[in-house]
Design a protein around this motif. Structure first.
Motif, PDB file in Angstrom:
ATOM      1  N   LEU A   1     -79.877 -31.409 111.030  1.00  0.00           N
ATOM      2  CA  LEU A   1     -79.169 -31.832 109.828  1.00  0.00           C
ATOM      3  C   LEU A   1     -78.959 -30.666 108.856  1.00  0.00           C
ATOM      4  O   LEU A   1     -77.869 -30.519 108.293  1.00  0.00           O
ATOM      5  CB  LEU A   1     -79.927 -32.965 109.129  1.00  0.00           C
TER       6      LEU A   1
ATOM      7  N   ILE B   1     -75.190 -29.436 107.868  1.00  0.00           N
ATOM      8  CA  ILE B   1     -74.704 -29.461 106.488  1.00  0.00           C
ATOM      9  C   ILE B   1     -74.409 -28.048 105.994  1.00  0.00           C
ATOM     10  O   ILE B   1     -73.407 -27.820 105.315  1.00  0.00           O
ATOM     11  CB  ILE B   1     -75.698 -30.208 105.574  1.00  0.00           C
TER      12      ILE B   1
ATOM     13  N   PHE C   1     -78.002 -36.477 100.036  1.00  0.00           N
ATOM     14  CA  PHE C   1     -76.764 -36.032 100.672  1.00  0.00           C
ATOM     15  C   PHE C   1     -75.629 -35.924  99.644  1.00  0.00           C
ATOM     16  O   PHE C   1     -74.856 -34.969  99.670  1.00  0.00           O
ATOM     17  CB  PHE C   1     -76.336 -36.993 101.787  1.00  0.00           C
ATOM     18  N   GLU C   2     -75.517 -36.907  98.768  1.00  0.00           N
ATOM     19  CA  GLU C   2     -74.400 -36.913  97.818  1.00  0.00           C
ATOM     20  C   GLU C   2     -74.442 -35.718  96.869  1.00  0.00           C
ATOM     21  O   GLU C   2     -73.403 -35.280  96.378  1.00  0.00           O
ATOM     22  CB  GLU C   2     -74.341 -38.227  97.045  1.00  0.00           C
TER      23      GLU C   2
ATOM     24  N   TYR D   1     -74.876 -32.789  97.731  1.00  0.00           N
ATOM     25  CA  TYR D   1     -74.185 -31.711  98.438  1.00  0.00           C
ATOM     26  C   TYR D   1     -72.682 -31.952  98.504  1.00  0.00           C
ATOM     27  O   TYR D   1     -71.953 -31.235  99.172  1.00  0.00           O
ATOM     28  CB  TYR D   1     -74.766 -31.523  99.844  1.00  0.00           C
TER      29      TYR D   1
ATOM     30  N   LEU E   1     -71.148 -34.623  99.743  1.00  0.00           N
ATOM     31  CA  LEU E   1     -70.680 -35.369 100.914  1.00  0.00           C
ATOM     32  C   LEU E   1     -70.172 -36.732 100.463  1.00  0.00           C
ATOM     33  O   LEU E   1     -70.937 -37.544  99.959  1.00  0.00           O
ATOM     34  CB  LEU E   1     -71.811 -35.542 101.932  1.00  0.00           C
TER      35      LEU E   1
ATOM     36  N   MET F   1     -69.851 -38.538 105.331  1.00  0.00           N
ATOM     37  CA  MET F   1     -71.104 -39.133 105.799  1.00  0.00           C
ATOM     38  C   MET F   1     -70.881 -39.913 107.102  1.00  0.00           C
ATOM     39  O   MET F   1     -71.734 -39.896 107.971  1.00  0.00           O
ATOM     40  CB  MET F   1     -71.703 -40.012 104.711  1.00  0.00           C
TER      41      MET F   1
ATOM     42  N   LEU G   1     -77.339 -43.268 106.328  1.00  0.00           N
ATOM     43  CA  LEU G   1     -77.352 -42.160 105.382  1.00  0.00           C
ATOM     44  C   LEU G   1     -77.426 -42.643 103.938  1.00  0.00           C
ATOM     45  O   LEU G   1     -77.779 -41.878 103.047  1.00  0.00           O
ATOM     46  CB  LEU G   1     -76.142 -41.246 105.579  1.00  0.00           C
TER      47      LEU G   1
ATOM     48  N   THR H   1     -81.817 -38.738 102.084  1.00  0.00           N
ATOM     49  CA  THR H   1     -82.109 -37.302 102.161  1.00  0.00           C
ATOM     50  C   THR H   1     -82.323 -36.915 103.620  1.00  0.00           C
ATOM     51  O   THR H   1     -82.587 -37.767 104.466  1.00  0.00           O
ATOM     52  CB  THR H   1     -83.379 -36.919 101.363  1.00  0.00           C
ATOM     53  N   ILE H   2     -82.219 -35.639 103.894  1.00  0.00           N
ATOM     54  CA  ILE H   2     -82.462 -35.146 105.252  1.00  0.00           C
ATOM     55  C   ILE H   2     -83.873 -35.535 105.697  1.00  0.00           C
ATOM     56  O   ILE H   2     -84.064 -36.028 106.802  1.00  0.00           O
ATOM     57  CB  ILE H   2     -82.270 -33.613 105.307  1.00  0.00           C
TER      58      ILE H   2
END
Length: 83
Positions: free
Chosen positions: A16, A20, A37-38, A40, A42, A47, A67, A72-73
């Protein structure tokens, strides 16, 4: 790394982070596995693509909403390694 060798959260987390970082054209060291994630940038379509690529890499069906459930990763990798 092929999907058959994936057995730990660490393997998934590394994939991941690499994915990313490549997507955002930044160094993997700039990715924090505890950042949502958001953060970053995305969006929902990115996603969905990420979850599809992850599904293909893992060789198993994944719900694209994972996701959002595991944002998070780190949390996603831990969930996938233990499911």
């Amino acid at each position: 790394m092929n999907p058959q060798s994936v057995s730990s959260a660490s393997d998934i987390e590394n994939w991941l982070v690499s994915y990313i970082a490549q997507l955002l054209e930044i160094e993997p060291q700039e990715i924090d596995s505890q950042t949502p994630f958001e953060r970053y940038g995305l969006d929902s379509s990115a996603m969905v693509v990420l979850s599809g690529d992850l599904q293909e890499w893992l060789g198993r069906k994944l719900d694209p909403t994972l996701l959002y459930e595991y944002p998070t990763i780190e949390t996603l990798a831990n969930y996938l390694a233990n499911s």
